[in-house]
Design an enzyme around this catalytic site. Structure first.
Site, PDB file in Angstrom:
ATOM      1  N   GLY A 337     -29.508  34.829 -31.021  1.00  0.00           N
ATOM      2  CA  GLY A 337     -30.508  34.059 -30.254  1.00  0.00           C
ATOM      3  C   GLY A 337     -31.482  33.372 -31.209  1.00  0.00           C
ATOM      4  O   GLY A 337     -31.870  32.221 -31.013  1.00  0.00           O
ATOM      5  N   TRP A 340     -29.748  30.517 -32.826  1.00  0.00           N
ATOM      6  CA  TRP A 340     -29.608  29.406 -31.869  1.00  0.00           C
ATOM      7  C   TRP A 340     -30.822  28.477 -31.969  1.00  0.00           C
ATOM      8  O   TRP A 340     -30.704  27.254 -31.858  1.00  0.00           O
ATOM      9  CB  TRP A 340     -29.475  29.949 -30.438  1.00  0.00           C
ATOM     10  CG  TRP A 340     -29.427  28.869 -29.396  1.00  0.00           C
ATOM     11  CD1 TRP A 340     -28.327  28.222 -28.942  1.00  0.00           C
ATOM     12  CD2 TRP A 340     -30.538  28.309 -28.667  1.00  0.00           C
ATOM     13  NE1 TRP A 340     -28.674  27.305 -27.985  1.00  0.00           N
ATOM     14  CE2 TRP A 340     -30.020  27.336 -27.798  1.00  0.00           C
ATOM     15  CE3 TRP A 340     -31.913  28.545 -28.661  1.00  0.00           C
ATOM     16  CZ2 TRP A 340     -30.828  26.597 -26.933  1.00  0.00           C
ATOM     17  CZ3 TRP A 340     -32.710  27.806 -27.805  1.00  0.00           C
ATOM     18  CH2 TRP A 340     -32.165  26.847 -26.960  1.00  0.00           C
ATOM     19  N   HIS A 341     -32.007  29.099 -32.192  1.00  0.00           N
ATOM     20  CA  HIS A 341     -33.223  28.294 -32.233  1.00  0.00           C
ATOM     21  C   HIS A 341     -33.285  27.386 -33.458  1.00  0.00           C
ATOM     22  O   HIS A 341     -33.876  26.316 -33.403  1.00  0.00           O
ATOM     23  CB  HIS A 341     -34.457  29.199 -32.197  1.00  0.00           C
ATOM     24  CG  HIS A 341     -34.772  29.688 -30.815  1.00  0.00           C
ATOM     25  ND1 HIS A 341     -34.210  30.811 -30.291  1.00  0.00           N
ATOM     26  CD2 HIS A 341     -35.560  29.171 -29.848  1.00  0.00           C
ATOM     27  CE1 HIS A 341     -34.649  30.977 -29.065  1.00  0.00           C
ATOM     28  NE2 HIS A 341     -35.467  30.001 -28.754  1.00  0.00           N
ATOM     29  N   GLY A 342     -32.730  27.837 -34.559  1.00  0.00           N
ATOM     30  CA  GLY A 342     -32.804  26.983 -35.741  1.00  0.00           C
ATOM     31  C   GLY A 342     -32.052  27.575 -36.903  1.00  0.00           C
ATOM     32  O   GLY A 342     -31.837  28.789 -36.961  1.00  0.00           O
ATOM     33  N   PHE A 491     -34.471  21.955 -31.242  1.00  0.00           N
ATOM     34  CA  PHE A 491     -33.422  22.970 -31.145  1.00  0.00           C
ATOM     35  C   PHE A 491     -32.204  22.431 -30.447  1.00  0.00           C
ATOM     36  O   PHE A 491     -31.294  23.125 -30.143  1.00  0.00           O
ATOM     37  CB  PHE A 491     -33.951  24.227 -30.452  1.00  0.00           C
ATOM     38  CG  PHE A 491     -35.214  24.756 -31.077  1.00  0.00           C
ATOM     39  CD1 PHE A 491     -35.330  24.816 -32.457  1.00  0.00           C
ATOM     40  CD2 PHE A 491     -36.284  25.153 -30.311  1.00  0.00           C
ATOM     41  CE1 PHE A 491     -36.491  25.259 -33.046  1.00  0.00           C
ATOM     42  CE2 PHE A 491     -37.456  25.610 -30.896  1.00  0.00           C
ATOM     43  CZ  PHE A 491     -37.560  25.663 -32.271  1.00  0.00           C
TER      44      PHE A 491
END
Lengths: 491, 89
Positions: A337, A340-342, A491
Site C-alpha cells: 500500500g 502504491w503511493h509512491g 500517485f
C-alpha cells in the site's frame, strides 16, 4: 484540468447539459460521456488518453474471454497474464527510476568496483538515466489500473459478469469525476450505472451534491492551501531553520492538509457525479476521530483500504491462517500500500510503519482482552485519549510520507526530540484558527448530515443556486492566490 | 390528475438544470472582474483576446450593479486578515 478552475466550470456545464438533454438517445449519451471523460484526461496529455482507451479495450477483452472459459487452469493463466500486464504498465511508468537508481545500482555497484569495471558502470548509467528521466507518469494511472484489475479479478471470481459492451466498461474506467484521484469505485457499483444510465425519473440530489462540491472547494482552496503554504511547505522544505514548536506545527499542518486536500477531491468527485445522476460510495469518514489505527483505516481513503483488503489481504490468506500469518499478511498489505503511493523509501517505510503498528495493535488488544474492533461502548475519556493518540501516531507517519528524503525525516525527528522549544515563528491566531477548522470539518464527513440533506431537499433549487453562488464567492475571496494541484495527483 | 403528476415530475426534473444556469449566471456577474483579471494574465495571443472579449461585458455589468463589491469587501476584511497578515511573515 483541475476541479477549482474556470476551464473545468466550462467543461462541466457542457457535459452536464448534453448528458441530461440526450436522455432519449442512450447510445449517443454513452459516447458523449466517454468523449467528455477523454477530453478531460486529454487536457494533460492526448498520448495518455490513448493509453487509457487501450487499457479499457484490453481489460474488457480479457474479462469477456475469462467469462467464456470453463477450464480452471486456463482461466487462472489468463487472469495472471492480465494482472501482470496491468502491474507491468504501472511498474514501468511509476517504478522504473526507483528500481534502477535505488535498488539495482546500489546492488551491482560493488561488483563493478570489485572487478575493476567502475568506468563501464558510469558509462552505462550516463546512457540509461536520461532515458529513464524521459518517462512521464500518467496522471491517475494508479487509480485506473487498480479499477481495471478489480474488474478482471471480479469477473475471474465470478462475482460480476463482464460489461455488456466495451463502451460501458470504458465509461466506467474513464468516468471523469474519479479518473485522476479516485475514489477507486468498484465495477460492481459503477458498471450497472453505466449500463443503465440515469434517467429523468432519478431524483437529482442537488442540495447534497452542491454542498459536497462547496465543502470540497472550501477544504481545498482555503484550508489545505493555507496550511500548505504557511505551515507544511516551509517546515518540510527547510526543517533545520525552525524551532521544535514550528516543526510540530508543520507536522500538524501537513496532517490536516493531506486530509483536507484528498477528502476535498473525493467530495467534489462524489458531488459532480451526483449531479450527473451517478452514486459513488463515501471515501472518508472523519478519519482523525478514530480511536485505533485499524479504525483509522476504515475511515481513511476507504476505497483504497477496502481494495487492498479484498484483492491483496484476503487472497494472501487474511486472518484465517493463524496469528503470525495474519501479521505477515497485514504487514505485506500495508508495505505494498505504501509502495502504491509512491516509488521511494519514505513511502515504503510509511507503509511498513502502518503494517507493523497494526500488527502490534492487534496483539496488544487481544492480550488485554479488548475486542478486535473498538466498540461504541468505549467510555468518552478513553475515546478522547484514543483519538489524541491515534492522531499523533498518524501525524508521525505523515513525516515519512511528506519528506523528500530520509535526511529530511532525520532532521524533523531530531528537531522534534531536540526540545528547542524556543520562540515560534509560525504561531498566530490564523494558524490556530486554520488548524481547528481543518480538524473540525471532519464532522461533515459520511452520513452525519443525513437529516440535514433530507430537510434541504424541500428548499427550492433556485434559492439553493443563489446561496451556492454567494458561498462560492466567499470561498474565492478567502482563498490564497493560485490553486495548487491536489496531492494525490502525483500517485 | 395523471397529467398534473406528469407535469410535476417534469418540472421537478428540470428545476436543477435551470438552477445550474442561474448559478453560473450569478457567478459570471459576481466574479466577472476576477475572470477579466485572469484573462489579462494569459500569455499574449488569440486565447487571451477571446477571454478578454468575453469577460469584458460581464465585468462592466458587475461594476455597474456593484456586484463586485461582495467579493471585494470579503477580500479586504476577512481575506486580508487570513492571508495578508500571515503573508508578511
Amino acid at each position: 484540468m483541475l476541479f477549482p478552475t474556470f476551464s473545468f466550470a466550462v467543461f462541466f456545464i457542457t457535459v452536464f447539459y448534453l448528458h441530461w438533454w440526450l436522455v432519449g438517445f442512450p447510445r449517443l449519451r454513452k459516447w458523449l460521456l466517454l468523449a467528455g471523460s477523454l477530453f478531460f484526461y486529454g487536457f494533460w496529455s492526448w498520448k495518455f488518453a490513448g493509453m487509457l482507451v487501450a487499457s479499457a479495450v484490453l481489460n474488457h477483452l480479457v474479462a469477456v474471454y475469462l467469462d467464456r472459459l470453463t477450464d480452471a487452469h486456463a482461466r487462472k493463466r489468463v487472469m495472471i497474464f492480465a494482472v501482470a500486464a496491468n502491474l507491468s504498465t504501472l511498474g514501468f511508468f511509476k517504478y522504473t527510476r526507483f528500481l534502477t537508481v535505488d535498488i539495482v545500482l546500489p546492488l551491482i555497484r560493488p561488483l563493478f568496483v570489485w572487478t575493476g569495471h567502475a568506468d563501464l558502470l558510469i558509462g552505462g548509467v550516463d546512457t540509461i538515466l536520461p532515458l529513464i528521466d524521459e518517462i512521464v507518469l500518467p496522471v491517475g494511472i494508479s487509480f485506473f489500473t487498480f479499477q481495471a484489475m478489480s474488474y478482471v479479478l471480479d469477473v475471474y471470481w465470478r462475482k460480476i459478469p463482464p460489461a455488456r459492451s466495451v463502451l460501458d466498461f470504458a465509461n466506467y474506467l474513464a468516468f471523469f469525476p474519479q479518473l485522476v484521484a479516485g475514489p477507486i469505485v468498484r465495477a460492481s457499483d459503477l458498471l450497472p450505472q453505466m449500463e443503465h444510465m440515469p434517467t429523468r425519473q432519478v431524483a437529482l440530489q442537488a442540495p447534497r451534491a452542491t454542498m459536497l462540491i462547496l465543502m470540497g472547494l472550501f477544504k481545498k482552496m482555503i484550508i489545505a492551501n493555507w496550511l500548505s503554504s504557511h505551515l507544511a511547505d516551509p517546515v518540510f522544505a527547510n526543517p533545520a531553520a525552525y524551532s521544535s514548536w514550528d516543526i510540530l506545527l508543520g507536522v500538524y499542518g501537513y496532517t490536516l492538509q493531506i486530509y483536507c486536500d484528498f477528502s476535498a477531491y473525493s467530495d467534489i468527485a462524489i458531488g459532480v457525479a451526483l449531479l450527473m445522476g451517478y452514486h459513488f460510495p463515501i471515501n472518508f469518514n472523519a478519519p482523525y476521530f478514530a480511536v485505533t489505527l485499524q479504525e483509522f483505516w476504515r475511515r481513511w481513503h476507504i476505497s483504497l483500504s477496502t481494495w487492498l483488503r479484498d484483492y491483496l489481504y484476503i487472497p494472501l490468506g487474511g486472518s484465517k491462517q493463524g496469528i503470525w500469518r495474519t501479521r505477515i499478511n497485514l504487514f505485506l498489505t500495508f508495505l505494498l500500500g505504501g509502495l502504491w503511493h509512491g516509488a521511494g523509501w519514505t513511502f515504503i517505510l510509511w507503509g511498513a510503519f502502518h503494517g507493523m503498528y497494526l500488527s502490534l495493535e492487534r496483539m496488544a488488544r487481544s492480550s488485554l482482552g479488548l475486542p478486535e474492533k473498538p466498540s461504541s461502548t468505549t467510555t468518552w475519556p478513553l475515546a478522547i485519549i484514543g483519538r489524541i493518540w491515534i492522531f499523533h501516531v498518524v501525524a508521525f507517519s505523515w513525516i515519512l510520507f511528506r519528506s523528500q528524503d530520509m535526511e529530511t525525516v532525520r532532521t524533523i525527528l531530531s528537531g522534534l526530540v531536540g526540545c528547542d522549544y524556543g520562540v515560534s515563528q509560525l504561531i498566530s491566531t490564523q494558524t490556530v484558527a486554520m488548524l481547528v477548522v481543518g480538524y473540525s470539518v471532519q464532522w461533515m464527513d459520511g452520513d452525519r448530515l443525513c437529516r440535514f440533506w433530507e430537510k434541504s431537499e424541500r428548499v427550492p433549487v433556485a434559492v439553493l443556486a443563489v446561496l451556492a453562488a454567494f458561498l462560492l464567492i466567499v470561498i474565492l475571496a478567502l482563498a490564497p492566490q493560485g490553486v495548487m494541484p491536489f496531492i494525490y495527483f502525483q500517485f | 390528475m395523471k397529467r398534473t403528476e406528469q407535469m410535476n415530475k417534469h418540472s421537478q426534473w428540470r428545476a436543477p438544470l435551470y438552477a445550474v444556469v442561474l448559478f453560473y449566471g450569478m457567478m459570471l456577474v459576481l466574479d466577472a472582474p476576477w475572470l477579466y483579471e485572469g484573462a489579462s494574465l494569459l500569455p499574449l495571443g488569440e486565447k487571451r483576446d477571446f477571454f478578454i472579449r468575453i469577460s469584458q461585458p460581464f465585468k462592466a455589468i458587475s461594476e455597474r450593479v456593484y456586484a463586485d463589491r461582495v467579493r471585494r469587501s470579503i477580500e479586504s476584511s476577512f481575506g486580508a486578515w487570513l492571508n495578508g497578515e500571515a503573508k508578511q511573515r
